[in-house]
Write an enzyme that holds these catalytic residues in place. Structure first.
Site, PDB file in Angstrom:
ATOM      1  N   MET A 169      10.811  45.564 -18.402  1.00 54.05           N
ATOM      2  CA  MET A 169      11.452  44.463 -18.803  1.00 54.05           C
ATOM      3  C   MET A 169      12.195  44.200 -19.945  1.00 54.05           C
ATOM      4  O   MET A 169      12.598  43.276 -20.679  1.00 54.05           O
ATOM      5  CB  MET A 169      10.438  43.135 -18.514  1.00 54.05           C
ATOM      6  CG  MET A 169       9.835  42.932 -17.137  1.00 54.05           C
ATOM      7  SD  MET A 169       8.651  41.679 -17.176  1.00 54.05           S
ATOM      8  CE  MET A 169       9.777  40.116 -17.016  1.00 54.05           C
ATOM      9  N   HIS A 203       8.082  40.822 -21.888  1.00 51.92           N
ATOM     10  CA  HIS A 203       8.067  41.589 -23.081  1.00 51.92           C
ATOM     11  C   HIS A 203       9.315  42.746 -22.882  1.00 51.92           C
ATOM     12  O   HIS A 203       9.200  43.716 -21.996  1.00 51.92           O
ATOM     13  CB  HIS A 203       6.785  42.436 -23.204  1.00 51.92           C
ATOM     14  CG  HIS A 203       6.763  43.482 -24.409  1.00 51.92           C
ATOM     15  ND1 HIS A 203       6.593  43.140 -25.947  1.00 51.92           N
ATOM     16  CD2 HIS A 203       6.949  44.745 -24.386  1.00 51.92           C
ATOM     17  CE1 HIS A 203       6.531  44.502 -26.539  1.00 51.92           C
ATOM     18  NE2 HIS A 203       6.848  45.288 -25.600  1.00 51.92           N
ATOM     19  N   ASN A 251      11.153  41.227 -30.908  1.00 54.01           N
ATOM     20  CA  ASN A 251       9.957  42.103 -31.094  1.00 54.01           C
ATOM     21  C   ASN A 251      10.365  43.047 -32.584  1.00 54.01           C
ATOM     22  O   ASN A 251      11.498  43.427 -32.719  1.00 54.01           O
ATOM     23  CB  ASN A 251       9.615  43.154 -30.052  1.00 54.01           C
ATOM     24  CG  ASN A 251       8.519  43.977 -30.107  1.00 54.01           C
ATOM     25  OD1 ASN A 251       7.364  43.504 -30.470  1.00 54.01           O
ATOM     26  ND2 ASN A 251       8.670  45.231 -30.007  1.00 54.01           N
ATOM     27  N   GLU A 252       9.322  43.158 -33.322  1.00 52.75           N
ATOM     28  CA  GLU A 252       9.198  44.169 -34.606  1.00 52.75           C
ATOM     29  C   GLU A 252      10.528  44.082 -35.350  1.00 52.75           C
ATOM     30  O   GLU A 252      11.284  45.162 -35.556  1.00 52.75           O
ATOM     31  CB  GLU A 252       9.212  45.668 -34.026  1.00 52.75           C
ATOM     32  CG  GLU A 252       7.889  45.675 -33.323  1.00 52.75           C
ATOM     33  CD  GLU A 252       7.614  46.957 -32.557  1.00 52.75           C
ATOM     34  OE1 GLU A 252       8.469  48.167 -32.945  1.00 52.75           O
ATOM     35  OE2 GLU A 252       6.748  47.260 -31.791  1.00 52.75           O
ATOM     36  N   GLU A 358      -1.355  44.511 -26.911  1.00 53.24           N
ATOM     37  CA  GLU A 358      -1.081  46.084 -26.996  1.00 53.24           C
ATOM     38  C   GLU A 358      -2.077  46.765 -27.761  1.00 53.24           C
ATOM     39  O   GLU A 358      -2.223  47.764 -28.308  1.00 53.24           O
ATOM     40  CB  GLU A 358       0.270  46.468 -27.703  1.00 53.24           C
ATOM     41  CG  GLU A 358       1.584  45.462 -27.389  1.00 53.24           C
ATOM     42  CD  GLU A 358       2.912  46.109 -27.936  1.00 53.24           C
ATOM     43  OE1 GLU A 358       2.816  47.069 -28.465  1.00 53.24           O
ATOM     44  OE2 GLU A 358       3.842  45.227 -27.896  1.00 53.24           O
ATOM     45  N   TRP A 405      -3.099  47.823 -23.711  1.00 56.10           N
ATOM     46  CA  TRP A 405      -1.959  48.738 -23.581  1.00 56.10           C
ATOM     47  C   TRP A 405      -1.880  50.052 -22.808  1.00 56.10           C
ATOM     48  O   TRP A 405      -1.840  51.055 -23.264  1.00 56.10           O
ATOM     49  CB  TRP A 405      -1.525  48.970 -24.871  1.00 56.10           C
ATOM     50  CG  TRP A 405       0.254  49.008 -25.014  1.00 56.10           C
ATOM     51  CD1 TRP A 405       1.122  50.171 -25.198  1.00 56.10           C
ATOM     52  CD2 TRP A 405       1.108  48.203 -24.361  1.00 56.10           C
ATOM     53  NE1 TRP A 405       2.263  49.910 -25.178  1.00 56.10           N
ATOM     54  CE2 TRP A 405       2.370  48.740 -24.784  1.00 56.10           C
ATOM     55  CE3 TRP A 405       0.859  46.562 -24.115  1.00 56.10           C
ATOM     56  CZ2 TRP A 405       3.583  47.966 -24.234  1.00 56.10           C
ATOM     57  CZ3 TRP A 405       2.048  45.937 -23.547  1.00 56.10           C
ATOM     58  CH2 TRP A 405       3.475  46.482 -23.895  1.00 56.10           C
TER      59      TRP A 405
HETATM   60  O1  G3I Z   1       9.477  56.376 -16.041  1.00 54.47           O
HETATM   61  C1  G3I Z   1      10.765  57.003 -16.721  1.00 54.47           C
HETATM   62  C2  G3I Z   1      10.878  58.360 -16.014  1.00 54.47           C
HETATM   63  O2  G3I Z   1      11.182  58.245 -14.774  1.00 54.47           O
HETATM   64  C3  G3I Z   1      12.005  59.031 -16.763  1.00 54.47           C
HETATM   65  O3  G3I Z   1      12.271  60.442 -16.193  1.00 54.47           O
HETATM   66  C4  G3I Z   1      11.839  59.115 -18.223  1.00 54.47           C
HETATM   67  C5  G3I Z   1      13.132  59.887 -19.023  1.00 54.47           C
HETATM   68  O4  G3I Z   1      14.197  58.976 -18.975  1.00 54.47           O
HETATM   69  O5  G3I Z   1      11.673  57.910 -18.858  1.00 54.47           O
HETATM   70  C6  G3I Z   1      10.592  57.308 -18.019  1.00 54.47           C
HETATM   71  O6  G3I Z   1      10.411  55.824 -18.728  1.00 54.47           O
HETATM   72  C7  G3I Z   1       9.856  55.778 -20.072  1.00 54.47           C
HETATM   73  C8  G3I Z   1       8.817  54.961 -20.257  1.00 54.47           C
HETATM   74  O7  G3I Z   1       8.099  54.885 -21.423  1.00 54.47           O
HETATM   75  C9  G3I Z   1       7.580  55.717 -19.220  1.00 54.47           C
HETATM   76  O8  G3I Z   1       7.136  56.826 -19.791  1.00 54.47           O
HETATM   77  C10 G3I Z   1      11.044  55.399 -20.996  1.00 54.47           C
HETATM   78  O9  G3I Z   1      12.109  56.217 -20.889  1.00 54.47           O
HETATM   79  C11 G3I Z   1      10.213  55.073 -22.530  1.00 54.47           C
HETATM   80  O10 G3I Z   1      11.340  54.317 -23.237  1.00 54.47           O
HETATM   81  C12 G3I Z   1       9.247  54.310 -22.194  1.00 54.47           C
HETATM   82  O11 G3I Z   1       8.569  54.272 -23.466  1.00 54.47           O
HETATM   83  C13 G3I Z   1       7.745  52.959 -23.965  1.00 54.47           C
HETATM   84  C14 G3I Z   1       8.145  52.250 -25.131  1.00 54.47           C
HETATM   85  O12 G3I Z   1       7.559  51.270 -25.332  1.00 54.47           O
HETATM   86  C15 G3I Z   1       9.682  52.101 -25.286  1.00 54.47           C
HETATM   87  O13 G3I Z   1      10.085  50.980 -24.198  1.00 54.47           O
HETATM   88  C16 G3I Z   1       6.300  53.202 -23.694  1.00 54.47           C
HETATM   89  O14 G3I Z   1       5.892  53.501 -22.479  1.00 54.47           O
HETATM   90  C17 G3I Z   1       5.543  51.935 -24.331  1.00 54.47           C
HETATM   91  O15 G3I Z   1       4.034  51.983 -24.377  1.00 54.47           O
HETATM   92  C18 G3I Z   1       6.197  51.560 -25.696  1.00 54.47           C
HETATM   93  O16 G3I Z   1       5.396  50.338 -26.041  1.00 54.47           O
HETATM   94  C19 G3I Z   1       5.843  49.594 -27.131  1.00 54.47           C
HETATM   95  C20 G3I Z   1       5.782  48.205 -27.249  1.00 54.47           C
HETATM   96  O17 G3I Z   1       6.774  47.966 -26.163  1.00 54.47           O
HETATM   97  C21 G3I Z   1       6.355  47.767 -28.433  1.00 54.47           C
HETATM   98  N1  G3I Z   1       5.195  47.978 -29.421  1.00 54.47           N
HETATM   99  C22 G3I Z   1       5.000  49.534 -29.606  1.00 54.47           C
HETATM  100  C23 G3I Z   1       4.934  50.082 -28.326  1.00 54.47           C
HETATM  101  C24 G3I Z   1       4.483  51.615 -28.451  1.00 54.47           C
HETATM  102  O18 G3I Z   1       5.740  52.332 -28.840  1.00 54.47           O
END
Ligand code: G3I
Length: 445
Positions: A169, A203, A251-252, A358, A405
């Site tokens: 989202m 979020h 956020n942040e 988280e 988280w």
């Molecule tokens: O699922 C896709 C996959 O299909 C694709 O091949 C791959 C490469 O593009 O991307 C995958 O999605 C990634 C997703 O994590 C799942 O692994 C996104 O690119 C990647 O950006 C995403 O990272 C998330 C990150 O926030 C950035 O949005 C993390 O899961 C998530 O845990 C992290 O959470 C953040 C909070 O939003 C804010 N506070 C910090 C926290 C940790 O960084």
């Protein structure tokens, strides 16, 4: 004469099938001789209730002589037909009660049905479900659109009543292409929350780490950029008004160390007061939404905590904020109870809602273990208990949610982000609760 005998057989077969298909209960299996197939058809099934989730049943079709025949399940009386696939299948009920489970086999001459009654007990008696143990607040879980079925669904339905999209989202997922918003994944998550009577926490609308690449190279004027951000916030929030209960609008926004505003593209193009503008857009878009500011390290980093509350105070003076999200990315031995309590005190003293967002608890911050040792598991349990105790003691009017988280250690962002193994979450690979899960329950007693 032969025809008469055949007609008599078919007549008797139909009468017998009709008797059977009147829904006789409990352990009745049905055997019908179908001479044309020359194979006796025997219809029966097994049903068991999960030991870890009293809302989940597993059914297994044990019929014989039914090769090639279509069969389907109904998990409530005259309920939706669910295809019977090979092997056992699970079904999760949303509420306790007695349910009629029916297996129907479409035999050549007539459907053959067998029904059994299953009793789904309230789990509140044992309180091993986190949402049942939480007093006056929601239990949240970070989710992904491709982790909402099977055992993920079973744990979510049993233990959680609030969802946060871990990444789907965010602006870089919804607004990948300039001029075109893609709500495919976010709709799946929001629709799942609505269907399962769970709150959805939005979020996040504006974050320097989720800016789509085209926006970083935006060639329009600053005014056009600001309009673009306003339109984005408005469109997303109005789409989900009434479904998404709350939002991390920004956020942040605070730079680590300097505690100044990050020099993000939002600040560069919208001015130092971009945060206030974003909350104005959000308040106007959905006046009923609960608006949060969300950040990390705001427990132990007093400079960052003070900078955050300065932002919050300004927003609150204009009635543009309702809560503070303290990201609880912590470790088994840090921060201290006093440090965690400090962000609660600052939030509660302002009359705002506190979101422990988280939560994950690193057990290997110094990379000195290669597996989750008993000692670290116990330390993680104790830290989880401490966090839950602190949250549970918040005044009811300031409670909101305690959000985990991620579910299984193998699904956490931690190892990839830190480049070392860690086991920061609350469920094992088989979805069984870890000691850290027990720690949360202990802290909510
Ligand atoms: O699922 C896709 C996959 O299909 C694709 O091949 C791959 C490469 O593009 O991307 C995958 O999605 C990634 C997703 O994590 C799942 O692994 C996104 O690119 C990647 O950006 C995403 O990272 C998330 C990150 O926030 C950035 O949005 C993390 O899961 C998530 O845990 C992290 O959470 C953040 C909070 O939003 C804010 N506070 C910090 C926290 C940790 O960084």
């Amino acid at each position: 004469m032969k025809n008469l005998i055949n007609y008599l057989k078919i007549f008797l077969l139909i009468i017998f099938s009709l008797i059977v298909s009147c829904g006789s209960d409990d352990d009745l299996n049905v055997t019908v001789i179908d001479e044309e197939r020359e194979i006796p058809i025997s219809v029966d099934f097994e049903v068991t209730i999960s030991e870890t989730n009293t809302f989940e049943i597993t059914v297994n079709n044990t019929s014989t002589g039914t090769n090639g025949l279509i069969s389907y399940w109904q998990f409530t009386e005259n309920g939706e037909r669910v295809a019977d696939n090979d092997g056992p299948e699970t079904h999760v009920y949303a509420v306790a009660g007695d349910y009629l489970v029916t297996l129907t086999v479409e035999a050549p001459d007539a459907d053959i049905t067998v029904s059994k009654t299953v009793t789904i007990a309230e789990t509140s008696t044992d309180n091993t479900a986190l949402k049942n143990a939480a007093n006056g607040f929601s239990m949240g879980m970070a989710v992904r659109s491709n982790r909402l079925s099977g055992s993920h669904n079973a744990v979510l339905v049993r233990e959680f009543n609030s969802l946060t999209a871990e990444f789907e989202m965010k602006m870089d997922q919804i607004y990948k292409t300039e001029g075109s918003l893609d709500f495919t994944a976010s709709d799946i998550i929001v629709d799942y929350g609505v269907a399962n009577n769970m709150d959805v926490h939005g979020h996040t609308l504006v974050w320097h780490n989720s800016i789509p690449s085209w926006m970083n190279n935006f060639s329009g004027t600053d005014e056009e950029f600001e309009t673009l951000v306003e339109d984005y916030i408005t469109t997303v929030m109005q789409r989900y008004a009434g479904k998404v209960r709350s939002w991390d609008v920004v956020n942040e926004a605070i730079e680590d160390g300097s505690n100044a505003l990050r020099n993000s593209i939002f600040r560069q193009k919208m001015g130092d007061n971009y945060i206030e503008k974003c909350y104005q857009y959000a308040r106007a878009a959905d006046p009923n939404a609960i608006l949060f500011y969300n950040d990390y390290n705001v427990t132990f980093d007093t400079g960052k905590q003070n900078a955050m509350f300065a932002i919050v105070d300004n927003l609150q003076s204009k009635n543009l904020i309702d809560g503070v999200g303290a990201q609880m990315h912590i470790s088994f031995n840090f921060p201290t109870r006093t440090q965690i309590q400090s962000v609660v005190d600052g939030t509660v003293s302002r009359g705002l809602k506190m979101h422990f967002a988280e939560l994950d608890i690193r057990v290997n911050p110094n990379n000195d273990i290669t597996s989750l040792t008993q000692q670290r598991a116990i330390a993680q349990q104790n830290k989880a208990k401490e966090v839950a105790e602190i949250y549970n003691a918040i005044p009811d009017e300031n409670k909101f949610a305690l959000t985990l988280w991620g579910m299984r250690d193998s699904e956490s962002w931690l190892p990839e982000f830190w480049g070392q193994p860690d086991w920061g979450l609350f469920y094992n690979e088989d979805f069984s609760p870890k000691r850290s899960h027990e720690g949360l329950l202990e802290g909510m007693e």
